[in-house]
Structures are given as structure tokens and as C-alpha cells.
Write an enzyme that holds these catalytic residues in place. Structure first.
Site, short mmCIF file in Angstrom:
data_model
loop_
_atom_site.label_atom_id
_atom_site.label_comp_id
_atom_site.label_asym_id
_atom_site.label_seq_id
_atom_site.Cartn_x
_atom_site.Cartn_y
_atom_site.Cartn_z
N CYS A 147 0.82 -1.23 0.00
CA CYS A 147 0.00 0.00 0.00
C CYS A 147 0.85 1.27 0.00
O CYS A 147 0.64 2.17 -0.82
CB CYS A 147 -0.97 -0.02 1.18
SG CYS A 147 -0.22 0.13 2.82
N HIS A 153 -2.62 1.42 6.85
CA HIS A 153 -2.98 1.30 5.44
C HIS A 153 -3.13 2.69 4.84
O HIS A 153 -3.56 3.64 5.52
CB HIS A 153 -4.29 0.52 5.27
CG HIS A 153 -4.59 0.18 3.84
ND1 HIS A 153 -3.91 -0.81 3.16
CD2 HIS A 153 -5.47 0.71 2.95
CE1 HIS A 153 -4.37 -0.89 1.92
NE2 HIS A 153 -5.32 0.03 1.76
N HIS A 207 -5.82 1.89 -4.30
CA HIS A 207 -4.95 1.34 -3.25
C HIS A 207 -4.55 -0.09 -3.58
O HIS A 207 -5.16 -0.75 -4.42
CB HIS A 207 -5.64 1.42 -1.87
CG HIS A 207 -6.76 0.42 -1.68
ND1 HIS A 207 -6.98 -0.23 -0.49
CD2 HIS A 207 -7.72 -0.05 -2.54
CE1 HIS A 207 -8.03 -1.04 -0.61
NE2 HIS A 207 -8.49 -0.95 -1.82
#
Length: 349
Positions: free
Chosen positions: A264, A312, A324
Site C-alpha cells: 500500500c 494502510h 490502493h
């Protein structure tokens, strides 16, 4: 008669049958049965449901991603320590070469003086046929002596400098070793979490597994025909968004920064690097890069962060959506920012 009556014997329990021990044993067996059932070896009616498996797998992936970010941070520090150690060693080698050259020059001077001898200056003037020439040579010898003294001083300074470089290099080597130990620890945690997730997913049917792997966060997350960054706060933000769209469909690989695969924070770092902005490597450092913005102020190109531990990150593209890299098995995709607990946002430029 009472004197000859056989005394009543006290009832004896075997250890496992004593009331207290029996209670403890029962509780232990019940706990073991519960654990066994969750691991899939108990009765069918106590086996975890697909929903329970999916929830547990989601949790494992989240924990693995947090460990991945710790791994990324330790790797960044290890790489920095390795570069600094290499630089120090190169500098020490260059200084050692200069030291050896200075020592060789001193050796040549010493050899010349030895061959010239130590004749008294007055006697040399008396014997020479040209006293003026001798005085010129004496002045030259003095200058040579001055240069020799300077060279000796340089050698001393160079020795001190090289020793300091070696001490600094030793510290960097120790730091690198520590970071490498951290890397191994974080890597082990990530691998354990991912292996546990795969074992649980193996309990699902093919249909259930396909449903789990399908995009759950945004059913309309198809790749757009013409990526756009309408509303981006700058041309650089627009370029970062365009890069993120170009990464759609590429696999998630923990620790990866592109261009073939990403995790990520590797994706957001690569997207902004393509726009000419250098971001830190991890989620918990990227959130402090640039200006913090509220959810109501979001614009395409902003970094959006999730979960309390900031584990994240995605790249906001407008309309309440982001690009993402979700997790292993799920490629880079578009998702709603409502899919996870929102933790904050930052605007690099």
C-alpha cells in the site's frame, strides 16, 4: 464391642477424580475442544462458519500489513545505514591512499638525507668552491625541511581522521546489524500471518473463496477508460493520480514499491515519486508528509490513511474513492474510502 469396631476409612479420590482437579480438567478439556473446533478438527456443528473465517482472515491481513509497514521502516533504516557504511569505507580507503602517498614522500626525504650525510655547515662552506651556491642549496634544504615538517603533521592528522572514520563505520555496522535483526523479526511476523490466513482460506469452497477475493468495497471499481484528476490541487497531484490509475490490476506484494507490484505505501510512494515528490516509505511516516487535511477537504492526489495504527494508505481520486493496494491476492484497485476505518489524510503538494 465399640472398641473392636473397624474404623471407617476416609474416601480417597484419584488425583484426576478429585472434585477440584475434576473441575479444572473439565475446563481444560472444554477449552481444548473449542480450540480444536476452530481449527477445523472438531464436530461439524462447531466448525467456524465462512463468515467467521472471512472475519479472521481480514484481521490477519490487517495485522500482516501493520507488520509489513514495520518491515518497510526497518528496511529503510537498514538501507540508509548500509549506504552510510559504504560511504565511510570508501572515504577511509581514499584517505588511506593519501596517507600512504604522504608516507612515501617522507620516506624519500629521509633516504635523501641519509645519503647526504650530516657534514657540518661551516666545513661545507670552507670546502665548497662556490659559497654562494652552497647558501642557495642550504636555503633549499631549509624549505625541504619545512615541507617535511608539514608532511609529518599531515600524517598525524590523517591518522586521527582515519581512526575517527573507522569508529563511525563500526557504529554504522552495528546499527546495520540491529536493523537486519529487526527486518528478520518483522518478516517472520508477516509470513506467519499470511500463512495463517491461507490456512483459513483453504477451508472455504472454491465459490466462497472467489466471493472473498472479489472486490467487496466498491462493486463499480472497473478500470476507467480515461484516467482523470479533475479537482486535483496541482499538476503534480494530477500526475500522481494518473500513475495510480496506471497501476490498476498490478499485484500486491508486501515490501514492493513497483513498477511490477506494490504494497500500500509502496504504491503511494511510487505515484508521488512519478510526480517529482519524494515521500517516506511507511504509512506512519507518510501521514506526516505535507499538509494534513480533513476528510471534507479531500482532493485527488491526497493520501488517505486507515485504522488506528495508521497501517494502510491509499491515493484519493475523488468521488469518495481511492486507488490502493489492498492485500495479498487482491490487485491494485479502486475502492471506497468508507471500506475501512478512516484515520486521516495528508496533501504532499
Amino acid at each position: 464391642m465399640a472398641a473392636h469396631r473397624k474404623p471407617r476409612q476416609q474416601r480417597r479420590y484419584p488425583f484426576a477424580a478429585r472434585p477440584a482437579a475434576r473441575t479444572a480438567t473439565t475446563l481444560a478439556l472444554a477449552g481444548a475442544a473449542t480450540a480444536t473446533a476452530f481449527n477445523g478438527t472438531g464436530a461439524a456443528d462447531t466448525a467456524p462458519t465462512p463468515a467467521q473465517i472471512k472475519a479472521r482472515v481480514d484481521k490477519l491481513y490487517q495485522e500482516a500489513e501493520a507488520a509489513t509497514e514495520e518491515f518497510n521502516g526497518a528496511k529503510e533504516q537498514a538501507d540508509r545505514a548500509r549506504r552510510e557504511l559504504d560511504r565511510l569505507r570508501d572515504e577511509a580507503a581514499r584517505r588511506t591512499d593519501r596517507l600512504n602517498a604522504t608516507r612515501n614522500a617522507l620516506g624519500s626525504m629521509a633516504t635523501a638525507q641519509y645519503r647526504a650525510g650530516t657534514m657540518d655547515a661551516g666545513l661545507r662552506i670552507a670546502l665548497t668552491s662556490d659559497p654562494d651556491e652552497y647558501l642557495e642549496r642550504a636555503a633549499l634544504a631549509q624549505r625541504v625541511g619545512d615541507r617535511q615538517a608539514t608532511a609529518v603533521s599531515q600524517v598525524r592528522q590523517q591518522l586521527v581522521g582515519i581512526d575517527q572514520l573507522k569508529e563511525t563505520a563500526d557504529r554504522r555496522a552495528a546499527e546495520l546489524k540491529a536493523r537486519q535483526g529487526e527486518l528478520a523479526g518483522h518478516k517472520s511476523v508477516v509470513q506467519r500471518k499470511l500463512a495463517a490466513a491461507e490456512r483459513l482460506l483453504a477451508k472455504l469452497t472454491a465459490e466462497q473463496r472467489a466471493a472473498y477475493d472479489a472486490p467487496r468495497d466498491d462493486p463499480s471499481a472497473a478500470r476507467p477508460a480515461a484516467p482523470a484528476a479533475a479537482g486535483a490541487t496541482s499538476q503534480r497531484a494530477g500526475r500522481a493520480v494518473a500513475y495510480a490509475y496506471g497501476a490498476l490490476g498490478k499485484p500486491y506484494v508486501w515490501g514492493a514499491t513497483g513498477p511490477a507490484s506494490y504494497d500500500c505505501s509502496g504504491l503511494t510512494q511510487a505515484a508521488w515519486r512519478a510526480a517529482g515528490i519524494s515521500l517516506p516509505r511507511t504509512t506512519y511516516t507518510q501521514i506526516n508528509a505535507g499538509k494534513r487535511v480533513s476528510r471534507s477537504e479531500l482532493a485527488p492526489g491526497d493520501l488517505v490513511f486507515f485504522y488506528p495504527g495508521i497501517s494502510h494508505v491509499g491515493l484519493y481520486v475523488g468521488g469518495g474513492r481511492m486507488v490502493h493496494a489492498p492485500r495479498p491476492g487482491a490487485p491494485v484497485r479502486i475502492a471506497s474510502i468508507d471500506a475501512m476505518p478512516f484515520a486521516g489524510a495528508a496533501r504532499p503538494a
